[in-house]
Design an enzyme around this catalytic site. Sequence first.
Site, PDB file in Angstrom:
ATOM      1  N   SER A   1       0.739  -1.288  -0.432  1.00  0.00           N
ATOM      2  CA  SER A   1      -0.038  -0.008   0.657  1.00  0.00           C
ATOM      3  C   SER A   1       0.832   1.493  -0.115  1.00  0.00           C
ATOM      4  CB  SER A   1      -0.891  -0.068   0.727  1.00  0.00           C
ATOM      5  OG  SER A   1      -1.799  -1.488   1.454  1.00  0.00           O
ATOM      6  N   ARG A   9       7.694   6.356  -4.250  1.00  0.00           N
ATOM      7  CA  ARG A   9       7.863   7.131  -2.664  1.00  0.00           C
ATOM      8  C   ARG A   9       7.679   6.398  -1.496  1.00  0.00           C
ATOM      9  NH1 ARG A   9       4.148   9.612  -5.288  1.00  0.00           N
ATOM     10  NH2 ARG A   9       1.668  10.099  -3.982  1.00  0.00           N
ATOM     11  N   ASP A  57      -6.009  -2.389  -3.106  1.00  0.00           N
ATOM     12  CA  ASP A  57      -6.714  -3.162  -2.087  1.00  0.00           C
ATOM     13  C   ASP A  57      -7.811  -2.967  -2.676  1.00  0.00           C
ATOM     14  OD1 ASP A  57      -7.185  -0.197  -2.172  1.00  0.00           O
ATOM     15  OD2 ASP A  57      -6.647   0.285   0.292  1.00  0.00           O
TER      16      ASP A  57
END
Length: 483
Positions: free
Chosen positions: A154, A169, A207
């Site tokens: 995530s 990042r 997700d």
Amino acid sequence: MNSTVKAKVDEITQAFELDKTRLQDLVELFNESADYGLAHTSAGREAMPMIPTFVTSIPTGKEKGVLLAADLGGTNFRVCSVTLNGDHTFDLVQSKSHIPTDLMTSSSEELFSYLASKIGAFVRQHHNEKFDAEASGDAAAAEAGKLKLGFTFSFPVEQTSLDSGTLIRWTKGFDIPDTIGQDVVKLLQSHIDKQKIPVHVAALANDTVGTLLARSYTGENKEGLTSLGCIFGTGTNGAYNEKIDNIVKLPKDVVADLKAKNITHMVINTEWGSFDNELKRLPVTKYDVEVDNISSNKGYHMFEKRVSGMFLGEILRNVLLDLHSQGVLFTQYARKEDLPHRLRTPWLLSSEGMSLFEIDDSTNLIATELELKNMLRLPTTVEERLAIQQITRAIAKRASHLAAVPITALVIKMDAFKGHNIEVDVGVDGSVVEFYPGFRTMMRDAIADTQVGAKGERRLHINISKDGSSVGAALCALSNDTI
């Protein structure tokens, strides 16, 4: 409420109202933005990213087998074993480990070695027989016996295939510079192999995509084909099944390869939190401007900042501060500096608190009084609590009506109602859509006011997709494959 307070509160609540014309304009703009994102590799701030996920098949619910899922969502790492029973049901076993603080700023070697060790410990506990093939010396048997794993990572990644993606990042307190630009699937797989764990990382999962796949598997198609998965929680996002021909930005060789395999569709991660960053159609109040100004990504995710649970309480907090500055509420405090510290502190008024204000029917709103004292150390009068409840309802109603926009737009884009008496199923997940009182009902009311109308709204079924991040991640590993 006295006339002065009522007039001010009415003025504010009216500023949060969305009429039918605005809703329909937003639906049209959403699909314009989606088309732009599908055609441009770098959509910039102006349009949604519309990220190809390389997930090319939607579960039917008949799939069988055992799959693993691993989820690095922040400071915790979850490993799950999902047994698909082939009848739209599954069994789930999971473990959760806390990521040591020092590993969040260490090195790729240390972090991914730790993640692999947790996967190995889980497999030894629940699927120890898989290690026998690994130890047999028969390379072919060992490879065939490996468990497939879907990896939910995530953090911002640029995904280039189903099982590869480079880290753009770090967020959420992680800061490991040597990982940036690296393929996170390869990093995890290399440490799994070093530790001789019988697991193959088959997919990099998202997700929202997981929500779509999990609902597709469990939905039994009683309420139509599931082609759309949404999250309305701390943040908001959606994924849907798009025709390959419409994903203009896919490289020609990739398209040719997919068509050679008779693959016609691919799931797209819209990243719709960034819808209308330019504020062409989204409603703007001065409170939205104030919230954006103190956010960490000013000027971005403008749709999310009006819909998701992270921001709803902050919008309400800014309204309350404004009403105090006008001498309407909390008049016992002469200056802003005199207000309770917690009311002056960003992000401390939660959407969970708002959900209580929304439905409080206790005498003199005593439940709201107790929650405000507990959450913000803020004493209130009955009149102030009535004002807070009315404003809360206006903010939540706007959020739910905006939430109807992407659902409607994508249903239209997919031509989902094409055919005779077609029903359409939408999988949703997230704390706001699941727990905020009346959110789904208000969202459906708004859908009926859009281009699909009341008839379309009745044919649209919005259902909670449980365990989407785990079951869905495992199902990602099955894309374009069978067990």
